[in-house]
Design a protein around this motif. Sequence first.
Motif, mmCIF file in Angstrom:
data_model
loop_
_atom_site.group_PDB
_atom_site.id
_atom_site.type_symbol
_atom_site.label_atom_id
_atom_site.label_comp_id
_atom_site.label_asym_id
_atom_site.label_seq_id
_atom_site.Cartn_x
_atom_site.Cartn_y
_atom_site.Cartn_z
ATOM 1 N N MET A 209 21.128 -3.920 -17.659
ATOM 2 C CA MET A 209 21.604 -5.218 -18.090
ATOM 3 C C MET A 209 22.551 -5.768 -17.043
ATOM 4 S SD MET A 209 24.494 -4.293 -21.008
ATOM 5 C CE MET A 209 25.564 -5.706 -20.778
ATOM 6 N N GLY A 210 22.762 -7.081 -17.100
ATOM 7 C CA GLY A 210 23.681 -7.729 -16.183
ATOM 8 C C GLY A 210 23.213 -9.130 -15.854
ATOM 9 N N VAL A 211 24.020 -9.812 -15.081
ATOM 10 C CA VAL A 211 23.694 -11.184 -14.716
ATOM 11 C C VAL A 211 22.604 -11.199 -13.659
ATOM 12 C CG1 VAL A 211 26.022 -11.981 -15.317
ATOM 13 C CG2 VAL A 211 25.490 -11.379 -12.955
ATOM 14 N N SER A 212 22.061 -12.379 -13.445
ATOM 15 C CA SER A 212 21.022 -12.543 -12.444
ATOM 16 C C SER A 212 21.555 -12.157 -11.066
ATOM 17 C CB SER A 212 20.556 -13.997 -12.444
ATOM 18 O OG SER A 212 19.455 -14.173 -11.619
ATOM 19 N N GLY A 213 20.764 -11.402 -10.333
ATOM 20 C CA GLY A 213 21.162 -10.960 -9.001
ATOM 21 C C GLY A 213 21.827 -9.603 -8.964
ATOM 22 N N ASP B 297 10.019 -6.013 -17.717
ATOM 23 C CA ASP B 297 11.029 -7.007 -17.352
ATOM 24 C C ASP B 297 11.110 -8.037 -18.463
ATOM 25 O OD1 ASP B 297 12.663 -8.980 -16.180
ATOM 26 O OD2 ASP B 297 11.951 -8.427 -14.180
ATOM 27 N N ALA B 298 12.269 -8.151 -19.096
ATOM 28 C CA ALA B 298 12.456 -9.098 -20.192
ATOM 29 C C ALA B 298 12.235 -10.536 -19.738
ATOM 30 C CB ALA B 298 13.849 -8.930 -20.801
ATOM 31 N N ASP B 299 12.404 -10.813 -18.446
ATOM 32 C CA ASP B 299 12.129 -12.167 -17.950
ATOM 33 C C ASP B 299 10.691 -12.578 -18.243
ATOM 34 O OD1 ASP B 299 14.678 -12.553 -16.979
ATOM 35 O OD2 ASP B 299 14.142 -12.225 -14.875
ATOM 36 N N ASP B 300 9.772 -11.624 -18.270
ATOM 37 C CA ASP B 300 8.367 -11.920 -18.524
ATOM 38 C C ASP B 300 8.115 -12.364 -19.964
ATOM 39 O OD1 ASP B 300 7.856 -11.167 -15.905
ATOM 40 O OD2 ASP B 300 7.246 -9.132 -16.462
ATOM 41 N N LEU B 301 9.091 -12.185 -20.831
ATOM 42 C CA LEU B 301 8.935 -12.513 -22.249
ATOM 43 C C LEU B 301 9.491 -13.888 -22.611
ATOM 44 C CD1 LEU B 301 9.815 -8.977 -23.666
ATOM 45 C CD2 LEU B 301 7.535 -9.968 -23.260
ATOM 46 N N ARG C 162 11.043 -1.558 -28.932
ATOM 47 C CA ARG C 162 10.605 -0.656 -30.005
ATOM 48 C C ARG C 162 9.179 -0.165 -29.777
ATOM 49 N NH1 ARG C 162 10.033 -4.007 -34.567
ATOM 50 N NH2 ARG C 162 7.874 -4.189 -33.868
ATOM 51 N N ASP C 163 8.267 -1.089 -29.505
ATOM 52 C CA ASP C 163 6.847 -0.748 -29.462
ATOM 53 C C ASP C 163 6.399 -0.127 -28.141
ATOM 54 O OD1 ASP C 163 6.782 -1.806 -31.996
ATOM 55 O OD2 ASP C 163 5.686 -3.633 -31.426
ATOM 56 N N ASP C 164 7.095 -0.407 -27.057
ATOM 57 C CA ASP C 164 6.685 0.080 -25.742
ATOM 58 C C ASP C 164 7.499 1.275 -25.262
ATOM 59 O OD1 ASP C 164 4.664 -1.874 -25.480
ATOM 60 O OD2 ASP C 164 6.151 -3.344 -24.848
ATOM 61 N N ALA C 165 8.317 1.838 -26.131
ATOM 62 C CA ALA C 165 9.112 3.005 -25.763
ATOM 63 C C ALA C 165 8.186 4.206 -25.558
ATOM 64 C CB ALA C 165 10.142 3.301 -26.843
ATOM 65 N N PRO C 166 8.518 5.081 -24.652
ATOM 66 C CA PRO C 166 9.681 5.037 -23.770
ATOM 67 C C PRO C 166 9.454 4.089 -22.592
ATOM 68 C CG PRO C 166 8.438 7.016 -23.312
ATOM 69 C CD PRO C 166 7.737 6.310 -24.457
ATOM 70 N N CYS C 167 10.496 3.395 -22.233
ATOM 71 C CA CYS C 167 10.418 2.464 -21.110
ATOM 72 C C CYS C 167 11.812 2.221 -20.547
ATOM 73 C CB CYS C 167 9.806 1.133 -21.550
ATOM 74 S SG CYS C 167 10.837 0.198 -22.711
ATOM 75 N N ILE C 168 11.840 1.649 -19.384
ATOM 76 C CA ILE C 168 13.068 1.101 -18.816
ATOM 77 C C ILE C 168 12.806 -0.383 -18.659
ATOM 78 C CG2 ILE C 168 14.536 0.977 -16.763
ATOM 79 C CD1 ILE C 168 14.208 4.002 -16.483
ATOM 80 N N MET C 169 13.702 -1.198 -19.220
ATOM 81 C CA MET C 169 13.521 -2.640 -19.204
ATOM 82 C C MET C 169 14.710 -3.308 -18.536
ATOM 83 S SD MET C 169 13.145 -5.390 -22.325
ATOM 84 C CE MET C 169 11.481 -4.949 -22.811
ATOM 85 N N GLY D 255 20.511 -6.810 -9.723
ATOM 86 C CA GLY D 255 19.575 -5.780 -9.274
ATOM 87 C C GLY D 255 18.813 -5.116 -10.399
ATOM 88 N N LYS D 256 18.770 -5.737 -11.564
ATOM 89 C CA LYS D 256 18.135 -5.112 -12.725
ATOM 90 C C LYS D 256 16.677 -4.730 -12.462
ATOM 91 C CE LYS D 256 19.002 -8.644 -15.379
ATOM 92 N NZ LYS D 256 19.735 -9.529 -14.453
ATOM 93 N N THR D 257 15.917 -5.647 -11.894
ATOM 94 C CA THR D 257 14.499 -5.377 -11.667
ATOM 95 C C THR D 257 14.305 -4.340 -10.569
ATOM 96 O OG1 THR D 257 13.879 -7.578 -12.431
ATOM 97 C CG2 THR D 257 12.284 -6.418 -11.037
ATOM 98 N N THR D 258 14.989 -4.504 -9.464
ATOM 99 C CA THR D 258 14.853 -3.569 -8.341
ATOM 100 C C THR D 258 15.248 -2.158 -8.756
ATOM 101 O OG1 THR D 258 15.286 -5.356 -6.781
ATOM 102 C CG2 THR D 258 15.590 -3.102 -5.974
#
Length: 159
Positions: A1-5, A25-29, A61-68, A7-10
């Motif tokens: 988690m964190g603000v844009s930039g 990536d929650a941005d995709d939702l 919930r549905d895609d666990a286990p995952c890192i988002m 490094g969450k995705t990287t």
Amino acid sequence: MGVSGAGKTTVGLAAAASSGVQFLDADDLHGEANVEKMRSGIPLTDDDRAPWLDAVATSLRDDAPCIMACSALRRAYRDRLREDAPHTAFVLLRASRQLLAERLAGRSGHYMTERLLDSQLATLDDPEDDEVVIEVDAARSVESLAEEIAAVFAGPGLG
């Protein structure tokens, strides 16, 4: 988690690869209306975010286990995500405004621009004592952050 930039995705991609789970990536939702607002430099409201948070919670919930990768800036957002996915662990990638601005200025092809940085920083609720949020310095190397996050993920009840 964190603000844009931050490094969450990287970092999330590297941590997921290290731990052997899928990366999301929650941005995709986000719906198209939200993306257009952000692309135009208009901060989202809580009403804008509500359907997105529902989709993120369902995915956790549905895609666990995952890192988002997910901003999860406000306490209320994190609480909403925990309702549907109570085993969610949060890692806050914290960085200076200067580092965030440099990263955003060097990024292309993403709707989140430096124009929204100050609103994101203002929206971020620091984790409270009763929350389980691990804070890490986003200025560290991607490799060291991914290793630390993968270790958190492998902890009891998370993997």
